[in-house]
Motif scaffolding. Structure first.
Motif, PDB file in Angstrom:
ATOM      1  N   ARG A   7       0.851  -1.192   0.000  1.00 55.27           N
ATOM      2  CA  ARG A   7       0.000   0.000   0.000  1.00 55.27           C
ATOM      3  C   ARG A   7       0.887   1.243   0.000  1.00 55.27           C
ATOM      4  N   PRO A   8       0.296   2.407  -0.339  1.00 54.49           N
ATOM      5  CA  PRO A   8       1.080   3.642  -0.275  1.00 54.49           C
ATOM      6  C   PRO A   8       1.547   3.918   1.155  1.00 54.49           C
ATOM      7  N   ALA A   9       2.763   4.442   1.271  1.00 58.70           N
ATOM      8  CA  ALA A   9       3.302   4.802   2.581  1.00 58.70           C
ATOM      9  C   ALA A   9       2.625   6.074   3.089  1.00 58.70           C
ATOM     10  N   ARG A  10       2.558   6.195   4.399  1.00 60.60           N
ATOM     11  CA  ARG A  10       2.041   7.407   5.033  1.00 60.60           C
ATOM     12  C   ARG A  10       3.214   8.214   5.588  1.00 60.60           C
ATOM     13  N   ALA A  11       3.045   9.526   5.652  1.00 60.55           N
ATOM     14  CA  ALA A  11       4.116  10.407   6.137  1.00 60.55           C
ATOM     15  C   ALA A  11       4.551  10.049   7.556  1.00 60.55           C
ATOM     16  N   ASP A  12       3.619   9.576   8.377  1.00 59.13           N
ATOM     17  CA  ASP A  12       3.994   9.234   9.758  1.00 59.13           C
ATOM     18  C   ASP A  12       4.819   7.947   9.841  1.00 59.13           C
ATOM     19  N   GLU A  13       5.026   7.280   8.714  1.00 55.99           N
ATOM     20  CA  GLU A  13       5.814   6.046   8.677  1.00 55.99           C
ATOM     21  C   GLU A  13       7.228   6.259   8.135  1.00 55.99           C
ATOM     22  N   TYR A  14       7.553   7.450   7.698  1.00 52.99           N
ATOM     23  CA  TYR A  14       8.827   7.670   7.017  1.00 52.99           C
ATOM     24  C   TYR A  14      10.036   7.268   7.865  1.00 52.99           C
ATOM     25  N   ASP A  15      10.018   7.564   9.168  1.00 54.63           N
ATOM     26  CA  ASP A  15      11.157   7.190  10.011  1.00 54.63           C
ATOM     27  C   ASP A  15      11.299   5.675  10.119  1.00 54.63           C
ATOM     28  N   GLU A  16      10.180   4.984  10.241  1.00 52.06           N
ATOM     29  CA  GLU A  16      10.215   3.519  10.313  1.00 52.06           C
ATOM     30  C   GLU A  16      10.658   2.925   8.974  1.00 52.06           C
ATOM     31  N   ILE A  17      10.225   3.519   7.878  1.00 58.86           N
ATOM     32  CA  ILE A  17      10.652   3.071   6.550  1.00 58.86           C
ATOM     33  C   ILE A  17      12.165   3.200   6.426  1.00 58.86           C
ATOM     34  N   ALA A  18      12.715   4.310   6.902  1.00 61.39           N
ATOM     35  CA  ALA A  18      14.170   4.506   6.862  1.00 61.39           C
ATOM     36  C   ALA A  18      14.883   3.447   7.699  1.00 61.39           C
ATOM     37  N   ARG A  19      14.304   3.056   8.824  1.00 63.71           N
ATOM     38  CA  ARG A  19      14.911   2.017   9.658  1.00 63.71           C
ATOM     39  C   ARG A  19      14.921   0.673   8.928  1.00 63.71           C
ATOM     40  N   VAL A  20      13.814   0.329   8.283  1.00 59.35           N
ATOM     41  CA  VAL A  20      13.742  -0.916   7.509  1.00 59.35           C
ATOM     42  C   VAL A  20      14.758  -0.874   6.367  1.00 59.35           C
ATOM     43  N   TRP A  21      14.855   0.270   5.697  1.00 62.03           N
ATOM     44  CA  TRP A  21      15.814   0.459   4.611  1.00 62.03           C
ATOM     45  C   TRP A  21      17.228   0.211   5.124  1.00 62.03           C
ATOM     46  N   MET A  22      17.559   0.814   6.263  1.00 58.24           N
ATOM     47  CA  MET A  22      18.901   0.645   6.822  1.00 58.24           C
ATOM     48  C   MET A  22      19.160  -0.819   7.190  1.00 58.24           C
ATOM     49  N   GLU A  23      18.229  -1.455   7.872  1.00 61.49           N
ATOM     50  CA  GLU A  23      18.441  -2.845   8.292  1.00 61.49           C
ATOM     51  C   GLU A  23      18.618  -3.769   7.088  1.00 61.49           C
ATOM     52  N   SER A  24      17.852  -3.530   6.043  1.00 67.16           N
ATOM     53  CA  SER A  24      17.976  -4.348   4.847  1.00 67.16           C
ATOM     54  C   SER A  24      19.311  -4.079   4.152  1.00 67.16           C
ATOM     55  N   TRP A  25      19.694  -2.820   4.055  1.00 64.56           N
ATOM     56  CA  TRP A  25      20.972  -2.460   3.425  1.00 64.56           C
ATOM     57  C   TRP A  25      22.126  -3.070   4.223  1.00 64.56           C
ATOM     58  N   VAL A  26      22.066  -2.987   5.536  1.00 62.76           N
ATOM     59  CA  VAL A  26      23.108  -3.563   6.386  1.00 62.76           C
ATOM     60  C   VAL A  26      23.180  -5.082   6.188  1.00 62.76           C
ATOM     61  N   SER A  27      22.028  -5.716   5.934  1.00 66.37           N
ATOM     62  CA  SER A  27      22.010  -7.175   5.750  1.00 66.37           C
ATOM     63  C   SER A  27      22.773  -7.616   4.503  1.00 66.37           C
ATOM     64  N   THR A  28      23.080  -6.686   3.600  1.00 71.72           N
ATOM     65  CA  THR A  28      23.872  -7.027   2.409  1.00 71.72           C
ATOM     66  C   THR A  28      25.351  -7.178   2.749  1.00 71.72           C
ATOM     67  N   GLY A  29      25.759  -6.672   3.911  1.00 73.45           N
ATOM     68  CA  GLY A  29      27.162  -6.705   4.294  1.00 73.45           C
ATOM     69  C   GLY A  29      27.961  -5.532   3.751  1.00 73.45           C
ATOM     70  N   LEU A  30      27.283  -4.581   3.111  1.00 68.53           N
ATOM     71  CA  LEU A  30      27.967  -3.444   2.494  1.00 68.53           C
ATOM     72  C   LEU A  30      27.990  -2.196   3.368  1.00 68.53           C
ATOM     73  N   ALA A  31      27.392  -2.265   4.542  1.00 62.46           N
ATOM     74  CA  ALA A  31      27.382  -1.119   5.454  1.00 62.46           C
ATOM     75  C   ALA A  31      27.147  -1.632   6.869  1.00 62.46           C
ATOM     76  N   GLU A  32      27.433  -0.775   7.831  1.00 59.43           N
ATOM     77  CA  GLU A  32      27.143  -1.080   9.235  1.00 59.43           C
ATOM     78  C   GLU A  32      26.057  -0.141   9.722  1.00 59.43           C
ATOM     79  N   ALA A  33      25.191  -0.651  10.568  1.00 61.25           N
ATOM     80  CA  ALA A  33      24.134   0.177  11.133  1.00 61.25           C
ATOM     81  C   ALA A  33      24.753   1.268  11.986  1.00 61.25           C
ATOM     82  N   SER A  34      24.195   2.464  11.875  1.00 59.34           N
ATOM     83  CA  SER A  34      24.661   3.574  12.708  1.00 59.34           C
ATOM     84  C   SER A  34      23.570   4.638  12.777  1.00 59.34           C
ATOM     85  N   ASN A  35      23.642   5.452  13.807  1.00 63.36           N
ATOM     86  CA  ASN A  35      22.706   6.573  13.914  1.00 63.36           C
ATOM     87  C   ASN A  35      22.902   7.539  12.750  1.00 63.36           C
ATOM     88  N   PHE A  36      24.149   7.682  12.285  1.00 61.96           N
ATOM     89  CA  PHE A  36      24.458   8.568  11.166  1.00 61.96           C
ATOM     90  C   PHE A  36      23.770   8.076   9.894  1.00 61.96           C
TER      91      PHE A  36
END
Length: 153
Positions: A7-36
């Motif tokens: 479904r379309p994303a809602r504006a109140d979900e953007y921070d959570e979407i970014a967290r999912v994006w980071m966790e998935s990207w980190v799962s590739t082994g090409l980055a480490e999770a960080s607050n930055f």
């Protein structure tokens, strides 16, 4: 787990979407999770939406299982990331099928060259490699792909 709904994303979900994006990207082994990294992705979600993204999520009863960012006027699949807990369950394939409904004739995408698992998957899904270029956003070398609907026989 139930079956996530795209479904379309809602504006109140953007921070959570970014967290999912980071966790998935980190799962590739090409980055480490960080607050930055998380802060950069949170800012990027908002900036990209202003620049034309149409953002979708795969919603599993209130849990964001994946994110899909399309730039429809450019026929461009910009981001497709599945949360680690949902990987290997064909959710990526469902998101790609959804993308083909949104852009039924042609889709362009770029994939980080070092993310071999991803670009091999896109190749299996019918995308054709065209060239490589450096991303001005991330500095990564990107493999550029295109999919076109095959004419009916």
């Amino acid at each position: 787990m139930s079956h996530p709904i795209i479904r379309p994303a809602r504006a109140d979900e953007y921070d959570e979407i970014a967290r999912v994006w980071m966790e998935s990207w980190v799962s590739t082994g090409l980055a480490e999770a960080s607050n930055f990294l998380l802060a950069n992705l949170r800012a990027r979600v908002r900036r990209e939406i202003e620049d034309g993204w149409t953002l979708y999520v795969a919603d599993d009863n209130g849990t964001i299982a994946a994110m899909l960012a399309l730039h429809l006027p450019k026929l461009y699949l910009d981001q497709l990331f599945v949360a680690p807990a949902y990987q290997g369950q064909s959710l990526g394939r469902e998101l790609l099928a959804f993308t083909r409904v949104q852009m039924p004739d042609e889709i362009e995408l770029r994939c980080v060259r070092e993310n071999e698992k991803a670009w091999r998957w896109y190749e299996r899904e019918g995308f054709v490699f065209e060239n490589e270029e450096i991303s001005p956003v991330t500095g990564f070398t990107m493999k550029c792909y295109r999919w076109r609907r095959q004419p009916a026989e």
